[in-house]
Design an enzyme around this catalytic site. Structure first.
Site, mmCIF file in Angstrom:
data_model
loop_
_atom_site.group_PDB
_atom_site.id
_atom_site.type_symbol
_atom_site.label_atom_id
_atom_site.label_comp_id
_atom_site.label_asym_id
_atom_site.label_seq_id
_atom_site.Cartn_x
_atom_site.Cartn_y
_atom_site.Cartn_z
ATOM 1 C CB SER A 569 -0.898 0.010 1.242
ATOM 2 O OG SER A 569 -1.533 1.265 1.402
ATOM 3 C CE1 TYR A 582 -4.578 -1.428 5.164
ATOM 4 C CE2 TYR A 582 -3.658 0.751 4.727
ATOM 5 C CZ TYR A 582 -4.137 -0.465 4.267
ATOM 6 O OH TYR A 582 -4.170 -0.726 2.921
#
Length: 692
Positions: A569, A582
């Site tokens: 990501s 996250y």
């Protein structure tokens, strides 16, 4: 062999609505729907049909016959070649004898009716010259068992009482067509012929009657074999079959070990079966006597090779794996010797010397080929061969195809020409990929891209309903052979290990692992609970570790390298407020990939990462709370999120699952053969995630 009575499926109401070509297709599909009648892709059917010539408008007789390739069970009308019968008859005046057989194939296009592009097969003369309107040629195990017996001619007379003739083995071609014509013309009482070592021809002037005749002859053969077979089959049991779970576990270990040794030049797909008829044969006293004889029917032989490789198994799978080097090398040397004994001055170059079929007493049968469908079909053909051997050896003496004849079929120049016309192998042909989060938007896009390039794909997901639907959808589009689904919780070591075992059993091993399973969460640090923190770490860090580790282990076992791709990501390289759990987990993924790249390099195992950003379409992550949280954080409506992220990118473009799939394909394929430890941003340009 026929087990139970063959069922007459002919429906007069259906047939009444069909023209003569339609009835031929109907008959063909019915015959091909039952593997007791003919094997996949085997046999052919024909009808001689009156039609108007496109130019003269005069009535002519046209031979409709299954064209080259195809399967009578699934073919459509365009699978038939159409040829002028009078022109085929005229070819008899050009025939110069057996040594000029192959040149006759070159004349067949000149006989084409109505510019039909479907190439005519080598079997065309066998149908053209029989003086009956309808002809069936099929490969039923029951009849081939008689055809492959030492006393085949005598048995044919005994079983069929003179209504079926017999011809000795001969390679299909023009001369065999003339012989069929002669025996049918000189013996008008005959309704068909058994071809030694090959199969069955039947004929009639009515489509329905021809279909029913074919069924009756096969059933008669099956009944006779059943009534006269020696018991127990194959001289009885020599070893006991292991329990089903043990057989499956052993196959999952053996298959990657075999695959690694035979797939160094080109990746191969595997198939495993422990069907009852397979176990009966591999566990029998007759295995070592019969298996080396090879198969009899040319269709069987072309799929399964000159003979199988037997892997002795005494209960110790590690010992069996240790024996593979010697067994495989001995098989290769034997194949080279076979080629050198039988080659002709104009023979094609020797092909892959590795076995296709591997027989493991107590366990079952493994097959390997260029793709999954071919590996599966090869195993089905060898089951046909087992059935033939059971019938022939149980009532007479089984006779395999003579070695020179087998070579002449395998290295037939016409077969070589057919192989040369096949499309070039796709870039991922034979390779096996496992994709976690495979039922989601990004996962399924990756799967589709890899399948398009020839890969076999295992979709792993925790959502069983979505997984089942996705597998079904892919099966409809790409065929059921190339896709499997496994339920996997990436946080549970046992399910991860089991999923890779299932992958090995389904396709033979692993070449590509895509770590894609994901979640998302948003919370300020002070609001981040331990449960939320652990949830992120367990899926995005621990889960990635478990999946990558098992894929890595399997790749090392095979010894042919591999590619592991992490779906990271933008947040793995760029901090974001309000998502510490996250972001931390995503950063851990990237560093794990780099650490593994260091260890994998000596083994040719590459580990790279793809970093998406704001892939909304089809993404499960962007459903529910995360979508709400991102919209609230940016003070916009949920429906405006995609446009918000598009405008935020430097290129002012949205990022879609297909874009991520393209990046994964790059890292999975040989396009990136010299890349490991890298990451690739697919975010339409986001300055905060530029590499530093």
């Amino acid at each position: 062999m026929a087990s139970g009575k063959l069922v007459d499926l002919w429906d007069d109401a259906v047939a009444a609505k069909l023209d003569e070509p339609g009835k031929l297709l109907y008959r063909s599909n019915l015959l091909g729907s039952d593997l007791r009648i003919t094997n996949f892709g085997g046999g052919n059917t024909s009808a001689k049909v009156k039609a108007a010539d496109p130019l003269s408008r005069q009535e002519v007789t046209v031979l409709w016959v299954k064209g080259s390739g195809g399967d009578i069970g699934s073919m459509k009308l365009d699978g038939f070649s159409t040829l002028y019968l009078d022109r085929l008859e005229a070819l008899k005046g050009l025939y110069r004898g057996l040594e000029h057989e192959d040149e006759m194939v070159g004349y067949l296009p000149h006989c084409t009716f109505n510019l039909n592009p479907r190439a005519a097969s080598i079997d065309t003369p066998l149908h053209a010259f029989v003086p009956k309107i309808h002809v069936d040629h099929v490969h039923p195990d029951a009849v081939i068992a008689i055809a492959a017996s030492k006393n085949s001619e005598k048995l044919t007379q005994e079983i069929f009482g003179g209504e079926i003739g017999w011809l000795p083995w001969q390679r299909p071609g023009f001369d065999l067509g003339l012989r069929l014509s002669k025996i049918a013309t000189e013996n008008p009482h005959l309704v068909g012929v058994v071809l030694g070592g090959h199969g069955l021809f039947t004929w009639h002037d009515d489509a329905k009657a021809c279909y029913q005749l074919t069924l009756r002859i096969i059933q008669k053969a099956a009944n006779w074999l059943e009534a006269n077979a020696r018991k127990p089959a194959f001289e009885g049991e020599r070893v006991k079959a292991l329990p089903a779970e043990e057989r499956a576990a052993i196959a999952a270990k053996l298959m990657p070990a075999i695959r690694g040794r035979i797939g160094k030049e080109q990746a191969k797909s595997g198939h495993f079966t422990d069907a009852p008829e397979v176990l009966e044969f591999v566990d029998s006293r007759a295995l070592d006597r019969l298996a080396p004889l090879g198969t009899s029917c040319p269709d069987h032989f072309l799929r399964t090779k000159i003979r199988p490789l037997i892997i002795p198994f005494g209960g110790d799978v590690e010992a069996a794996i240790a024996s593979l080097d010697g067994l495989i090398e001995a098989y290769r040397k034997d194949y080279v010797a076979y080629y050198e004994r039988c080659e002709h001055p104009d023979s094609p170059k020797m092909r892959d010397p590795n076995a296709v079929i591997y027989l493991v007493p107590g366990v079952g049968m493994i097959s390997f080929a260029a793709d999954k469908a071919t590996a599966r079909i090869a195993s089905e053909f060898y089951v046909n061969a087992i059935n033939v051997m059971r019938g022939a050896d149980g009532t007479d003496t089984y006779v395999g195809l003579p070695e020179q004849e087998a070579f002449n079929i395998e290295y037939w120049l016409l077969e070589e020409a057919k192989l040369q016309r096949m499309p070039r192998a796709k870039s991922l042909a034979g390779r096996v990929a496992l994709i976690t989060g495979g039922a989601g938007g990004i996962g399924s896009a990756i799967a589709a891209r890899l399948i398009q390039e020839g890969a076999n794909v295992v979709l792993a997901d925790i959502d069983q309903a979505s997984l089942d639907q996705r597998v079904a959808d892919f099966g409809k589009v790409f065929g059921k052979d190339v896709v499997r689904g496994v339920k996997m919780d990436v946080t549970r070591e046992d399910t991860v290990i089991a999923s890779f075992q299932e992958t090995a059993r389904a396709f033979g091993g692993i070449d590509i692992v895509v770590n894609n399973a994901g979640i998302s969460s948003a919370a300020a640090v002070e609001d981040t609970t331990l449960d939320l923190w652990n949830h992120n770490i367990s899926i995005l860090a621990t889960g990635y570790f478990l999946v990558a580790r098992e894929g890595y282990r399997l790749m090392k076992t095979q010894g042919n390298g591999g590619s592991i791709v992490f779906i990271g990501s933008k947040n793995g390289v760029s901090a974001s407020a309000g998502a510490s759990a996250y972001c931390t987990a995503k950063a851990a993924e990237l560093h794990l990939a780099r650490c593994m790249a260091l260890e994998g390099a000596p083994f040719g195992i590459r580990i790279n990462s793809v970093n998406p950003d704001a892939v909304l379409r089809g993404s499960k992550i962007w459903q529910g709370e995360w979508r709400q949280q991102r919209a609230a954080s940016n003070k916009i409506a949920e429906d405006d999120l995609e446009e918000f992220y598009r405008k935020r990118s430097l290129l002012q473009r949205s990022v879609f699952p297909e874009d991520i799939a393209e990046a994964v394909y790059f890292f999975a394929s040989d396009l990136s053969a010299k890349s490991t430890g890298n990451f690739l941003n697919v975010d339409a340009g986001n300055v905060v995630s530029f590499t530093r």
